[in-house]
Design a protein around this motif. Structure first.
Motif, PDB file in Angstrom:
ATOM      1  N   LEU A 190       0.843  -1.188   0.000  1.00  0.00           N
ATOM      2  CA  LEU A 190       0.000   0.000   0.000  1.00  0.00           C
ATOM      3  C   LEU A 190       0.879   1.239   0.000  1.00  0.00           C
ATOM      4  CD1 LEU A 190      -2.612  -1.211   2.656  1.00  0.00           C
ATOM      5  CD2 LEU A 190      -2.671  -1.499   0.168  1.00  0.00           C
ATOM      6  N   PHE A 191       1.058   1.842  -1.173  1.00  0.00           N
ATOM      7  CA  PHE A 191       1.908   3.022  -1.320  1.00  0.00           C
ATOM      8  C   PHE A 191       1.142   4.281  -0.950  1.00  0.00           C
ATOM      9  CE2 PHE A 191       3.984  -0.143  -3.854  1.00  0.00           C
ATOM     10  CZ  PHE A 191       5.336   0.150  -3.753  1.00  0.00           C
ATOM     11  N   ARG A 192       1.853   5.200  -0.316  1.00  0.00           N
ATOM     12  CA  ARG A 192       1.258   6.480   0.060  1.00  0.00           C
ATOM     13  C   ARG A 192       1.393   7.443  -1.120  1.00  0.00           C
ATOM     14  NH1 ARG A 192       2.697   7.862   6.354  1.00  0.00           N
ATOM     15  NH2 ARG A 192       1.983   5.880   7.235  1.00  0.00           N
ATOM     16  N   HIS A 193       0.329   7.635  -1.839  1.00  0.00           N
ATOM     17  CA  HIS A 193       0.356   8.488  -3.026  1.00  0.00           C
ATOM     18  C   HIS A 193       0.141   9.951  -2.649  1.00  0.00           C
ATOM     19  CE1 HIS A 193       0.563   5.179  -5.936  1.00  0.00           C
ATOM     20  NE2 HIS A 193      -0.197   4.523  -5.086  1.00  0.00           N
ATOM     21  N   THR A 194       0.966  10.393  -1.689  1.00  0.00           N
ATOM     22  CA  THR A 194       0.874  11.776  -1.227  1.00  0.00           C
ATOM     23  C   THR A 194       1.955  12.633  -1.863  1.00  0.00           C
ATOM     24  OG1 THR A 194       2.218  11.175   0.686  1.00  0.00           O
ATOM     25  CG2 THR A 194      -0.172  11.145   0.977  1.00  0.00           C
ATOM     26  N   VAL A 195       2.820  11.999  -2.666  1.00  0.00           N
ATOM     27  CA  VAL A 195       3.864  12.733  -3.378  1.00  0.00           C
ATOM     28  C   VAL A 195       3.769  12.382  -4.857  1.00  0.00           C
ATOM     29  CG1 VAL A 195       5.420  12.781  -1.398  1.00  0.00           C
ATOM     30  CG2 VAL A 195       5.538  10.873  -3.002  1.00  0.00           C
ATOM     31  N   THR A 196       4.330  13.229  -5.683  1.00  0.00           N
ATOM     32  CA  THR A 196       4.347  12.963  -7.117  1.00  0.00           C
ATOM     33  C   THR A 196       5.300  11.805  -7.403  1.00  0.00           C
ATOM     34  OG1 THR A 196       3.915  15.282  -7.608  1.00  0.00           O
ATOM     35  CG2 THR A 196       4.805  13.929  -9.393  1.00  0.00           C
ATOM     36  N   ILE A 197       4.817  10.813  -8.132  1.00  0.00           N
ATOM     37  CA  ILE A 197       5.627   9.647  -8.446  1.00  0.00           C
ATOM     38  C   ILE A 197       6.307   9.854  -9.793  1.00  0.00           C
ATOM     39  CG2 ILE A 197       5.588   7.162  -8.893  1.00  0.00           C
ATOM     40  CD1 ILE A 197       3.221   6.930  -7.027  1.00  0.00           C
ATOM     41  N   ASP A 198       7.609   9.639  -9.822  1.00  0.00           N
ATOM     42  CA  ASP A 198       8.376   9.774 -11.049  1.00  0.00           C
ATOM     43  C   ASP A 198       7.807   8.843 -12.127  1.00  0.00           C
ATOM     44  OD1 ASP A 198      11.327  10.666 -12.093  1.00  0.00           O
ATOM     45  OD2 ASP A 198      10.801   8.662 -12.804  1.00  0.00           O
ATOM     46  N   PRO A 199       7.705   9.308 -13.369  1.00  0.00           N
ATOM     47  CA  PRO A 199       7.141   8.476 -14.436  1.00  0.00           C
ATOM     48  C   PRO A 199       7.853   7.137 -14.619  1.00  0.00           C
ATOM     49  CG  PRO A 199       7.302  10.758 -15.159  1.00  0.00           C
ATOM     50  CD  PRO A 199       7.993  10.680 -13.833  1.00  0.00           C
ATOM     51  N   THR A 200       9.170   7.105 -14.446  1.00  0.00           N
ATOM     52  CA  THR A 200       9.909   5.841 -14.570  1.00  0.00           C
ATOM     53  C   THR A 200       9.480   4.863 -13.489  1.00  0.00           C
ATOM     54  OG1 THR A 200      11.822   7.001 -15.490  1.00  0.00           O
ATOM     55  CG2 THR A 200      12.197   4.783 -14.630  1.00  0.00           C
ATOM     56  N   LEU A 201       9.340   5.364 -12.273  1.00  0.00           N
ATOM     57  CA  LEU A 201       8.875   4.525 -11.169  1.00  0.00           C
ATOM     58  C   LEU A 201       7.423   4.109 -11.393  1.00  0.00           C
ATOM     59  CD1 LEU A 201       9.149   3.239  -8.376  1.00  0.00           C
ATOM     60  CD2 LEU A 201       8.611   5.480  -7.378  1.00  0.00           C
ATOM     61  N   GLN A 202       6.603   5.014 -11.886  1.00  0.00           N
ATOM     62  CA  GLN A 202       5.199   4.698 -12.148  1.00  0.00           C
ATOM     63  C   GLN A 202       5.080   3.545 -13.155  1.00  0.00           C
ATOM     64  OE1 GLN A 202       2.329   6.532 -10.754  1.00  0.00           O
ATOM     65  NE2 GLN A 202       1.456   4.597 -11.440  1.00  0.00           N
ATOM     66  N   THR A 203       5.903   3.586 -14.188  1.00  0.00           N
ATOM     67  CA  THR A 203       5.899   2.511 -15.181  1.00  0.00           C
ATOM     68  C   THR A 203       6.287   1.178 -14.553  1.00  0.00           C
ATOM     69  OG1 THR A 203       6.440   4.044 -16.965  1.00  0.00           O
ATOM     70  CG2 THR A 203       6.914   1.719 -17.353  1.00  0.00           C
ATOM     71  N   PHE A 204       7.322   1.198 -13.695  1.00  0.00           N
ATOM     72  CA  PHE A 204       7.751  -0.013 -12.993  1.00  0.00           C
ATOM     73  C   PHE A 204       6.627  -0.561 -12.125  1.00  0.00           C
ATOM     74  CE2 PHE A 204       9.267  -1.748  -8.944  1.00  0.00           C
ATOM     75  CZ  PHE A 204      10.036  -2.823  -9.371  1.00  0.00           C
ATOM     76  N   MET A 205       5.983   0.301 -11.351  1.00  0.00           N
ATOM     77  CA  MET A 205       4.918  -0.132 -10.453  1.00  0.00           C
ATOM     78  C   MET A 205       3.754  -0.742 -11.230  1.00  0.00           C
ATOM     79  SD  MET A 205       5.073   3.067  -7.745  1.00  0.00           S
ATOM     80  CE  MET A 205       3.649   2.550  -6.795  1.00  0.00           C
ATOM     81  N   GLN A 206       3.416  -0.157 -12.342  1.00  0.00           N
ATOM     82  CA  GLN A 206       2.339  -0.706 -13.175  1.00  0.00           C
ATOM     83  C   GLN A 206       2.747  -2.050 -13.759  1.00  0.00           C
ATOM     84  OE1 GLN A 206      -0.737   0.379 -13.772  1.00  0.00           O
ATOM     85  NE2 GLN A 206      -0.612   2.304 -12.640  1.00  0.00           N
ATOM     86  N   GLN A 207       3.978  -2.132 -14.221  1.00  0.00           N
ATOM     87  CA  GLN A 207       4.461  -3.352 -14.865  1.00  0.00           C
ATOM     88  C   GLN A 207       4.465  -4.535 -13.900  1.00  0.00           C
ATOM     89  OE1 GLN A 207       8.351  -2.933 -16.593  1.00  0.00           O
ATOM     90  NE2 GLN A 207       8.547  -5.111 -17.086  1.00  0.00           N
ATOM     91  N   TYR A 208       4.833  -4.293 -12.646  1.00  0.00           N
ATOM     92  CA  TYR A 208       4.939  -5.379 -11.676  1.00  0.00           C
ATOM     93  C   TYR A 208       3.738  -5.488 -10.748  1.00  0.00           C
ATOM     94  CZ  TYR A 208       9.664  -6.268 -13.240  1.00  0.00           C
ATOM     95  OH  TYR A 208      10.756  -6.606 -14.007  1.00  0.00           O
ATOM     96  N   GLY A 209       2.712  -4.714 -11.019  1.00  0.00           N
ATOM     97  CA  GLY A 209       1.460  -4.895 -10.303  1.00  0.00           C
ATOM     98  C   GLY A 209       1.366  -4.252  -8.940  1.00  0.00           C
ATOM     99  N   TYR A 210       2.224  -3.263  -8.652  1.00  0.00           N
ATOM    100  CA  TYR A 210       2.135  -2.547  -7.377  1.00  0.00           C
ATOM    101  C   TYR A 210       1.068  -1.456  -7.495  1.00  0.00           C
ATOM    102  CZ  TYR A 210       6.539  -4.806  -6.063  1.00  0.00           C
ATOM    103  OH  TYR A 210       7.520  -5.723  -5.758  1.00  0.00           O
ATOM    104  N   VAL A 211      -0.165  -1.901  -7.638  1.00  0.00           N
ATOM    105  CA  VAL A 211      -1.248  -0.969  -7.950  1.00  0.00           C
ATOM    106  C   VAL A 211      -2.303  -0.890  -6.845  1.00  0.00           C
ATOM    107  CG1 VAL A 211      -0.942  -1.196 -10.433  1.00  0.00           C
ATOM    108  CG2 VAL A 211      -2.473  -2.781  -9.244  1.00  0.00           C
ATOM    109  N   GLY A 212      -2.147  -1.672  -5.783  1.00  0.00           N
ATOM    110  CA  GLY A 212      -3.111  -1.619  -4.681  1.00  0.00           C
ATOM    111  C   GLY A 212      -4.482  -2.126  -5.086  1.00  0.00           C
ATOM    112  N   GLY A 213      -5.503  -1.538  -4.484  1.00  0.00           N
ATOM    113  CA  GLY A 213      -6.876  -1.872  -4.850  1.00  0.00           C
ATOM    114  C   GLY A 213      -7.510  -2.993  -4.058  1.00  0.00           C
TER     115      GLY A 213
END
Length: 400
Positions: free
Chosen positions: A151-174
């Motif tokens: 569960l990531f704290r989305h209280t800061v702007t996430i770098d696009p490179t990191l965002q791509t990594f998180m999406q690719q490996y399923g760190y999407v919460g929910g």
């Protein structure tokens, strides 16, 4: 003895003591240089290492930043989550639970759980606690689900490179039910919202090795059920408080936030703070200083000097579970064996490593020496660091 002989003996002993001090300082200087070089090569944001004997710290070194932007140094008091090194605390808690008479390693988990867990391929074969502690239960980490439990704290702007990594490996919460019990029940029982047969390997309990974070978290939940309190409270009472680990917590609480390291994806890209639904498997937040107390106690336990657990508990916890003629599929004895969650290495060390986004941690120990390594970035290969720490740690212990 003749006075002249006494003088000679005195100066000989003084020379020997001086030589030992000089050697120890040379070893410290050499280790400082090696660690500084390796840290720069690996581009670590921050690093802290500690070497201990059973009674004191014999070496400590910190490099880099806990937070690069604010130029906050990484020290032995810097706090971060330690990844799967947390599982060793499950092991110690389990031994305490066995001492309290809650269960044994031979206990069928379904005699404890308020819900039934069975491998759909082997519904009539019991999963025992000993299967969970050796990662042979058949419960596996379905990463398409498990990664969502971060569960990531989305209280800061996430770098696009990191965002791509998180999406690719399923760190999407929910995931809706974020309690430990709720997650485990939804993941492990047929009517659960996270259930699929892919959450189990089609192997009979005890026959195949598959490292399982979720299986480890289930062990912690078994302790919760029998103790009538949260795993966090159980470990606070039975491990953290007795070992004076006063700056350690399973959760990102206000008292530790000011000392908490920023996790990094790269040396330039920070990762938002996160928590784990299955927090016992990798969520302990602590420092190298606090971990030194813990590792020293494990060393004393190995030597029969601990007051935290009984001697028999340490023997059970550190006894290798496998042998060449009793070896589960998918496990190799080339480098290590398995105790109760602990790794029992062929070079005589016992320990565990920890890996998570923005986390690299290792603890290792023998009766004579303990090693703690912590960094706020994921580093896949720490072997060069551990090699020099073992090399110079041995020399420092011998010339303390």
């Amino acid at each position: 003895m003749h006075p002249t002989s006494l003088k000679i003996l005195f100066f000989f002993l003084l020379f020997q003591a001086g030589s030992a001090v000089l050697l120890a300082q040379n070893y410290r200087d050499s280790l400082d240089l090696e660690l500084t070089k390796l840290s720069a090569e690996a581009k670590l944001p921050g690093l802290s290492v500690v070497i201990v004997n059973q009674d004191k710290i014999v070496y400590k070194k910190s490099l880099g930043w806990a937070n690069r932007e604010n130029k906050k140094p990484f020290t032995i008091n810097t706090i971060e989550n330690i990844g799967s090194v947390s599982k060793t605390f499950i092991a110690v808690a389990l031994m305490k639970a066995i001492e309290k008479g809650y269960f044994t390693l031979e206990t069928d988990i379904n005699t404890i759980l308020p819900f039934k867990v069975e491998n759909p391929s082997f519904p009539n074969q019991a999963i025992l606690i000993k299967h969970l502690v050796t990662h042979t239960s058949g419960i596996i980490d379905n990463d398409s689900i498990y990664h969502r439990s971060y569960l990531f704290r989305h209280t800061v702007t996430i770098d696009p490179t990191l965002q791509t990594f998180m999406q690719q490996y399923g760190y999407v919460g929910g995931i809706q039910d974020t309690t430990l019990q709720g997650f485990l029940q939804n993941y492990l029982t047929p009517k659960g919202t996270l259930y699929t047969q892919k959450n189990f390997y089609p192997s009979s309990p005890g026959t195949r090795s598959s490292y399982s974070n979720i299986g480890s978290a289930l062990l912690a939940y078994l302790i919760e059920v029998k103790a009538g309190m949260s795993f966090a409270d159980f470990t606070q009472t039975n491990i953290l408080k007795p070992l004076r680990m006063h700056h350690s917590s399973w959760f990102l609480e206000k008292p530790i936030q000011n000392q908490h390291a920023t996790p990094y994806f790269t040396t330039e890209i920070a990762i938002p703070f996160y928590s784990l639904i299955t927090y016992p498997d990798g969520g302990l937040r602590t420092s190298a200083q606090d971990l030194s107390n813990y590792v020293q106690e494990m060393m004393r336990g190995l030597a029969g000097r601990s007051t935290l657990l009984d001697k028999d508990s340490y023997n059970l916890m550190f006894t290798p579970a496998f042998s060449a003629d009793h070896l589960p599929e998918n496990f190799s004895l080339k480098n290590r064996n398995k105790g109760v969650l602990w790794n029992v290495y062929n070079d005589g060390f016992i320990g565990h490593d920890g890996d998570d986004p923005g986390v690299s941690t290792n603890i290792l120990f023998t009766k004579q020496m303990g090693i703690i390594l912590m960094s706020n970035i994921y580093l896949e290969d720490r072997s060069k660091f551990l090699t020099v720490l073992k090399k110079y740690g041995t020399k420092l212990i011998q010339n303390k």
